[in-house]
Scaffold this motif. Structure first.
Motif, PDB file in Angstrom:
ATOM      1  N   LEU A 188       0.815  -1.204   0.000  1.00  0.00           N
ATOM      2  CA  LEU A 188       0.000   0.000   0.000  1.00  0.00           C
ATOM      3  C   LEU A 188       0.856   1.264   0.000  1.00  0.00           C
ATOM      4  CD1 LEU A 188      -2.843  -0.962   2.534  1.00  0.00           C
ATOM      5  CD2 LEU A 188      -2.972  -0.873   0.028  1.00  0.00           C
ATOM      6  N   LYS A 189       1.998   1.202   0.663  1.00  0.00           N
ATOM      7  CA  LYS A 189       2.864   2.375   0.749  1.00  0.00           C
ATOM      8  C   LYS A 189       3.707   2.576  -0.504  1.00  0.00           C
ATOM      9  CE  LYS A 189       3.411   2.574   5.787  1.00  0.00           C
ATOM     10  NZ  LYS A 189       4.384   2.501   6.915  1.00  0.00           N
ATOM     11  N   HIS A 190       4.265   1.472  -1.024  1.00  0.00           N
ATOM     12  CA  HIS A 190       5.257   1.597  -2.094  1.00  0.00           C
ATOM     13  C   HIS A 190       4.812   0.962  -3.404  1.00  0.00           C
ATOM     14  CE1 HIS A 190       7.924   2.971   1.092  1.00  0.00           C
ATOM     15  NE2 HIS A 190       7.697   1.843   1.760  1.00  0.00           N
ATOM     16  N   GLY A 191       3.778   0.130  -3.376  1.00  0.00           N
ATOM     17  CA  GLY A 191       3.357  -0.542  -4.586  1.00  0.00           C
ATOM     18  C   GLY A 191       4.324  -1.651  -4.973  1.00  0.00           C
ATOM     19  N   GLY A 192       4.227  -2.105  -6.229  1.00  0.00           N
ATOM     20  CA  GLY A 192       5.120  -3.155  -6.703  1.00  0.00           C
ATOM     21  C   GLY A 192       4.523  -4.531  -6.533  1.00  0.00           C
ATOM     22  N   GLN A 193       5.370  -5.551  -6.693  1.00  0.00           N
ATOM     23  CA  GLN A 193       4.959  -6.940  -6.585  1.00  0.00           C
ATOM     24  C   GLN A 193       5.238  -7.454  -5.173  1.00  0.00           C
ATOM     25  OE1 GLN A 193       3.409  -8.508  -9.029  1.00  0.00           O
ATOM     26  NE2 GLN A 193       3.616  -6.755 -10.417  1.00  0.00           N
ATOM     27  N   TRP A 194       4.380  -8.360  -4.695  1.00  0.00           N
ATOM     28  CA  TRP A 194       4.510  -8.832  -3.312  1.00  0.00           C
ATOM     29  C   TRP A 194       5.814  -9.585  -3.075  1.00  0.00           C
ATOM     30  CZ3 TRP A 194       5.002 -14.096  -2.698  1.00  0.00           C
ATOM     31  CH2 TRP A 194       4.601 -14.887  -3.775  1.00  0.00           C
ATOM     32  N   PHE A 195       6.288 -10.305  -4.110  1.00  0.00           N
ATOM     33  CA  PHE A 195       7.519 -11.076  -3.925  1.00  0.00           C
ATOM     34  C   PHE A 195       8.769 -10.204  -3.998  1.00  0.00           C
ATOM     35  CE2 PHE A 195       6.067 -11.404  -8.324  1.00  0.00           C
ATOM     36  CZ  PHE A 195       7.163 -10.914  -9.023  1.00  0.00           C
ATOM     37  N   MET A 196       8.596  -8.915  -4.322  1.00  0.00           N
ATOM     38  CA  MET A 196       9.726  -7.993  -4.344  1.00  0.00           C
ATOM     39  C   MET A 196       9.798  -7.144  -3.083  1.00  0.00           C
ATOM     40  SD  MET A 196      11.368  -8.579  -7.092  1.00  0.00           S
ATOM     41  CE  MET A 196      12.437  -7.137  -7.131  1.00  0.00           C
ATOM     42  N   THR A 197       8.844  -7.316  -2.186  1.00  0.00           N
ATOM     43  CA  THR A 197       8.849  -6.523  -0.965  1.00  0.00           C
ATOM     44  C   THR A 197       9.969  -6.975  -0.032  1.00  0.00           C
ATOM     45  OG1 THR A 197       7.263  -8.016   0.097  1.00  0.00           O
ATOM     46  CG2 THR A 197       6.374  -6.128  -1.098  1.00  0.00           C
ATOM     47  N   GLN A 198      10.460  -6.051   0.757  1.00  0.00           N
ATOM     48  CA  GLN A 198      11.530  -6.369   1.699  1.00  0.00           C
ATOM     49  C   GLN A 198      11.058  -7.361   2.754  1.00  0.00           C
ATOM     50  OE1 GLN A 198      13.341  -2.911   3.426  1.00  0.00           O
ATOM     51  NE2 GLN A 198      14.698  -4.070   4.763  1.00  0.00           N
ATOM     52  N   THR A 199       9.791  -7.274   3.141  1.00  0.00           N
ATOM     53  CA  THR A 199       9.252  -8.188   4.152  1.00  0.00           C
ATOM     54  C   THR A 199       9.263  -9.618   3.659  1.00  0.00           C
ATOM     55  OG1 THR A 199       7.826  -6.437   5.011  1.00  0.00           O
ATOM     56  CG2 THR A 199       7.260  -8.698   5.600  1.00  0.00           C
ATOM     57  N   PHE A 200       8.825  -9.839   2.411  1.00  0.00           N
ATOM     58  CA  PHE A 200       8.812 -11.190   1.858  1.00  0.00           C
ATOM     59  C   PHE A 200      10.223 -11.730   1.700  1.00  0.00           C
ATOM     60  CE2 PHE A 200       8.981 -14.049  -1.831  1.00  0.00           C
ATOM     61  CZ  PHE A 200       8.124 -15.049  -1.383  1.00  0.00           C
ATOM     62  N   GLN A 201      11.131 -10.903   1.217  1.00  0.00           N
ATOM     63  CA  GLN A 201      12.508 -11.343   1.045  1.00  0.00           C
ATOM     64  C   GLN A 201      13.155 -11.682   2.386  1.00  0.00           C
ATOM     65  OE1 GLN A 201      14.464  -8.257  -1.217  1.00  0.00           O
ATOM     66  NE2 GLN A 201      13.254  -8.652  -3.055  1.00  0.00           N
ATOM     67  N   GLN A 202      12.821 -10.911   3.421  1.00  0.00           N
ATOM     68  CA  GLN A 202      13.362 -11.196   4.745  1.00  0.00           C
ATOM     69  C   GLN A 202      12.824 -12.509   5.278  1.00  0.00           C
ATOM     70  OE1 GLN A 202      15.749  -9.302   6.357  1.00  0.00           O
ATOM     71  NE2 GLN A 202      15.800 -11.098   7.713  1.00  0.00           N
ATOM     72  N   ALA A 203      11.540 -12.788   5.022  1.00  0.00           N
ATOM     73  CA  ALA A 203      10.959 -14.063   5.451  1.00  0.00           C
ATOM     74  C   ALA A 203      11.649 -15.233   4.743  1.00  0.00           C
ATOM     75  CB  ALA A 203       9.459 -14.074   5.181  1.00  0.00           C
ATOM     76  N   CYS A 204      11.921 -15.071   3.449  1.00  0.00           N
ATOM     77  CA  CYS A 204      12.617 -16.120   2.703  1.00  0.00           C
ATOM     78  C   CYS A 204      14.026 -16.338   3.237  1.00  0.00           C
ATOM     79  CB  CYS A 204      12.663 -15.767   1.223  1.00  0.00           C
ATOM     80  SG  CYS A 204      11.071 -15.832   0.384  1.00  0.00           S
ATOM     81  N   LEU A 205      14.710 -15.246   3.572  1.00  0.00           N
ATOM     82  CA  LEU A 205      16.058 -15.366   4.122  1.00  0.00           C
ATOM     83  C   LEU A 205      16.040 -16.089   5.466  1.00  0.00           C
ATOM     84  CD1 LEU A 205      17.587 -11.866   3.260  1.00  0.00           C
ATOM     85  CD2 LEU A 205      18.153 -14.067   2.225  1.00  0.00           C
TER      86      LEU A 205
END
Length: 208
Positions: free
Chosen positions: A92-109
């Protein structure tokens, strides 16, 4: 992956090289004394475990808070799957794709961080799936407790959040690593189905 995480990995790799240099010589002497030669598999196993340990500690502890570091407004997060809601907020704040969000990437890491531990538990330590899950959960809980206590009081203040989602993702990573290790063992033990060459008797008296 952020620049701070990349810097932490660089420090972890340097620590690994220094530690392995200390451990390598006694291991070489021990192998020569016991087996009369070098065993590359043992050397590689030791290197892999040390590398994983140093990298994990570096990612968990670094970077340490400096004089200009802001204190966290929240130090404990106890809502399971909060990372999913955080992805929605970030979109909602930055837009884009969900798999490109920092939160998703951090969860994957967080999942990937414990995959090697699961592989080690299955292949090196011969642990079952339940035992590996307990190892992953215990290791993750120790990390989260370290963060909650500001590295057991050695840091000026708590600079990482105790997050129940990290516990879940780390444990899942260890389980995934166990499954991957089990598959590797299965592939290594599977016999290759090779048909032996048949010998044909030739009778010269018979008309061919």
């Amino acid at each position: 992956m952020t620049n701070a995480q990349l810097t932490a990995l660089q420090h972890g790799f340097i620590a690994f090289l220094a530690l392995w240099a200390v451990v390598l010589v006694p291991q070489l002497i021990t192998q020569l004394a016991r087996h009369g030669g070098l065993r590359l598999r043992g050397l590689a196993t030791t290197a892999a475990v040390l590398l994983y340990g140093c990298m994990t500690l570096a990612v968990v502890l670094l970077p340490l808070p400096g004089p200009g570091t802001r204190r966290l407004g929240q130090t404990v997060q106890l809502h399971p799957f909060q990372w999913i809601a955080d992805i929605h907020t970030e979109l909602l704040k930055h837009g884009g794709q969900w798999f490109m969000t920092q939160t998703f990437q951090q969860a994957c890491l967080n999942v990937l961080l414990f995959v090697p531990l699961g592989v080690f538990a299955r292949i090196l330590w011969r642990r079952g799936l339940t035992g590996t899950a307990l190892i992953g959960f215990t290791g993750s809980l120790l990390i989260e407790f370290t963060q909650l206590t500001a590295n057991f009081g050695t840091a000026a203040f708590g600079y990482r959040i105790f997050d129940v989602d990290d516990l879940m993702n780390n444990t899942f990573g260890a389980v995934a690593g166990w499954v991957f290790g089990a598959l590797l063992l299965t592939l290594r033990r599977s016999p290759v189905d090779v048909q032996p060459a048949r010998s044909e008797r030739v009778h010269f008296a018979e008309t061919r």
